[in-house]
Motif scaffolding. Sequence first.
Motif, mmCIF file in Angstrom:
data_model
loop_
_atom_site.group_PDB
_atom_site.id
_atom_site.type_symbol
_atom_site.label_atom_id
_atom_site.label_comp_id
_atom_site.label_asym_id
_atom_site.label_seq_id
_atom_site.Cartn_x
_atom_site.Cartn_y
_atom_site.Cartn_z
ATOM 1 N N SER A 8 0.843 -1.207 0.000
ATOM 2 C CA SER A 8 0.000 0.000 0.000
ATOM 3 C C SER A 8 0.870 1.245 0.000
ATOM 4 O O SER A 8 1.858 1.301 0.732
ATOM 5 C CB SER A 8 -0.895 0.031 1.248
ATOM 6 O OG SER A 8 -1.529 1.300 1.347
ATOM 7 N N ARG A 10 0.090 3.936 1.305
ATOM 8 C CA ARG A 10 -0.246 4.775 2.461
ATOM 9 C C ARG A 10 0.039 4.023 3.762
ATOM 10 O O ARG A 10 0.065 2.791 3.795
ATOM 11 C CB ARG A 10 -1.739 5.119 2.514
ATOM 12 C CG ARG A 10 -2.432 5.325 1.228
ATOM 13 C CD ARG A 10 -3.800 5.856 1.471
ATOM 14 N NE ARG A 10 -4.762 4.828 1.871
ATOM 15 C CZ ARG A 10 -6.028 5.073 2.154
ATOM 16 N NH1 ARG A 10 -6.500 6.311 2.081
ATOM 17 N NH2 ARG A 10 -6.843 4.101 2.513
ATOM 18 N N GLU A 15 -0.892 -1.652 6.049
ATOM 19 C CA GLU A 15 0.349 -1.591 6.835
ATOM 20 C C GLU A 15 0.067 -1.919 8.299
ATOM 21 O O GLU A 15 0.855 -2.620 8.950
ATOM 22 C CB GLU A 15 0.984 -0.196 6.686
ATOM 23 C CG GLU A 15 2.428 -0.168 7.150
ATOM 24 C CD GLU A 15 3.115 1.163 6.869
ATOM 25 O OE1 GLU A 15 3.034 1.667 5.722
ATOM 26 O OE2 GLU A 15 3.728 1.711 7.806
ATOM 27 N N PRO A 81 -3.451 -4.007 -0.601
ATOM 28 C CA PRO A 81 -4.820 -3.503 -0.650
ATOM 29 C C PRO A 81 -5.469 -4.035 -1.925
ATOM 30 O O PRO A 81 -4.755 -4.379 -2.873
ATOM 31 C CB PRO A 81 -4.643 -1.976 -0.727
ATOM 32 C CG PRO A 81 -3.268 -1.749 -1.254
ATOM 33 C CD PRO A 81 -2.452 -2.965 -0.912
ATOM 34 N N CYS A 82 -6.796 -4.135 -1.935
ATOM 35 C CA CYS A 82 -7.491 -4.520 -3.174
ATOM 36 C C CYS A 82 -7.671 -3.277 -4.026
ATOM 37 O O CYS A 82 -8.233 -2.275 -3.559
ATOM 38 C CB CYS A 82 -8.866 -5.103 -2.865
ATOM 39 S SG CYS A 82 -8.799 -6.674 -2.037
ATOM 40 N N SER A 161 -11.806 -3.154 5.294
ATOM 41 C CA SER A 161 -11.413 -1.915 5.986
ATOM 42 C C SER A 161 -12.493 -0.844 5.988
ATOM 43 O O SER A 161 -12.408 0.117 6.756
ATOM 44 C CB SER A 161 -10.156 -1.332 5.325
ATOM 45 O OG SER A 161 -10.493 -0.768 4.068
HETATM 46 C C1 LIG Z 1 -7.448 2.659 -7.118
HETATM 47 C C2 LIG Z 1 -8.233 1.992 -6.025
HETATM 48 C C3 LIG Z 1 -9.030 0.915 -6.329
HETATM 49 C C4 LIG Z 1 -9.726 0.267 -5.323
HETATM 50 N N1 LIG Z 1 -10.461 -0.827 -5.661
HETATM 51 C C5 LIG Z 1 -11.047 -1.557 -4.698
HETATM 52 C C6 LIG Z 1 -11.692 -2.787 -5.011
HETATM 53 O O1 LIG Z 1 -11.771 -3.218 -6.152
HETATM 54 N N2 LIG Z 1 -12.230 -3.508 -3.990
HETATM 55 C C7 LIG Z 1 -12.198 -3.075 -2.700
HETATM 56 O O2 LIG Z 1 -12.694 -3.773 -1.819
HETATM 57 N N3 LIG Z 1 -11.594 -1.892 -2.359
HETATM 58 C C8 LIG Z 1 -11.009 -1.146 -3.329
HETATM 59 N N4 LIG Z 1 -10.337 0.023 -2.988
HETATM 60 C C9 LIG Z 1 -10.319 0.439 -1.572
HETATM 61 C C10 LIG Z 1 -9.080 -0.078 -0.831
HETATM 62 O O3 LIG Z 1 -8.838 -1.440 -1.066
HETATM 63 C C11 LIG Z 1 -9.247 0.124 0.664
HETATM 64 O O4 LIG Z 1 -9.462 1.477 0.958
HETATM 65 C C12 LIG Z 1 -8.042 -0.391 1.437
HETATM 66 O O5 LIG Z 1 -8.258 -0.223 2.803
HETATM 67 C C13 LIG Z 1 -6.787 0.395 1.025
HETATM 68 O O6 LIG Z 1 -5.676 -0.036 1.773
HETATM 69 P P1 LIG Z 1 -4.864 0.991 2.718
HETATM 70 O O7 LIG Z 1 -5.850 1.408 3.758
HETATM 71 O O8 LIG Z 1 -3.750 0.195 3.239
HETATM 72 O O9 LIG Z 1 -4.439 2.089 1.847
HETATM 73 C C14 LIG Z 1 -9.659 0.719 -3.980
HETATM 74 C C15 LIG Z 1 -8.855 1.830 -3.685
HETATM 75 C C16 LIG Z 1 -8.152 2.457 -4.683
HETATM 76 C C17 LIG Z 1 -7.270 3.630 -4.357
#
Ligand SMILES: Cc1cc2nc3c(=O)[nH]c(=O)nc-3n(C[C@H](O)[C@H](O)[C@H](O)COP(=O)(O)O)c2cc1C
Length: 197
Positions: A8, A10, A15, A81-82, A161
């Motif tokens: 990720s 962020r 993390e 992350p997804c 999340s």
């Molecule tokens: C470009 C992008 C695409 C994303 N696509 C999905 C998705 O397909 N499925 C999902 O469950 N969340 C999706 N998310 C949300 C993130 O997976 C979620 O906010 C996750 O907590 C991000 O990880 P972080 O908190 O470590 O940054 C997406 C976020 C971004 C920025």
Amino acid sequence: MILGICGSPRRMATEYILAEALKILEEKGFRTNLFTVRGKNISPCRHCDYCIKNARCVIQDDMLQIYQLLGEAKGLIMATPCYNGGLSAQIKAVMDRTRAAMAADPKALMRKPGMAIAVGGDRIGGQELAIQQVHTFYILNGMIPISGGFFGANLGATFWSKDTLEDIKKDEEGMRSLRKTLRRFADTLHWLEAMEK
Ligand SMILES: Cc1cc2nc3c(=O)[nH]c(=O)nc-3n(C[C@H](O)[C@H](O)[C@H](O)COP(=O)(O)O)c2cc1C
């Protein structure tokens, strides 16, 4: 040393969970190291084949740190992350760039156990596909992909999340899937240790 790689960009849910996973492993007596792509410069693979001819990557960026860590690691946890129903571009770049480590030593990751953590903003947002992508990388490199087993952690650790740090901390099902997967991961590491003796 067990290496955790966070995919990720962020300091947020992924993390946080990876750090929790490594803390649990430390409690079980393992030495761990967390590498995050956050703030790092890791370019995608250029497929220039320089590594095939020279046994090292032509790109001089922060991937160099991972090459070193991969050599020392006894096991690997990739946390992503997804993004768009699968893994993040950042973790994919790391995977593709390991081609240079394999070019230098085709057995670099052989027989090392690997597990995966996937964190989605949605409850069903591509966590299992993201884990399958990580497991495919493990299989291709001769590693041992670790699942958490039936009843809660089929492929590995999956988290919801809701896009916030507060909510991931409340994801008890996610924590259960993590603990189940870590248990098998640690068992495999112990078994391999015993085999080496
Ligand atoms: C470009 C992008 C695409 C994303 N696509 C999905 C998705 O397909 N499925 C999902 O469950 N969340 C999706 N998310 C949300 C993130 O997976 C979620 O906010 C996750 O907590 C991000 O990880 P972080 O908190 O470590 O940054 C997406 C976020 C971004 C920025």
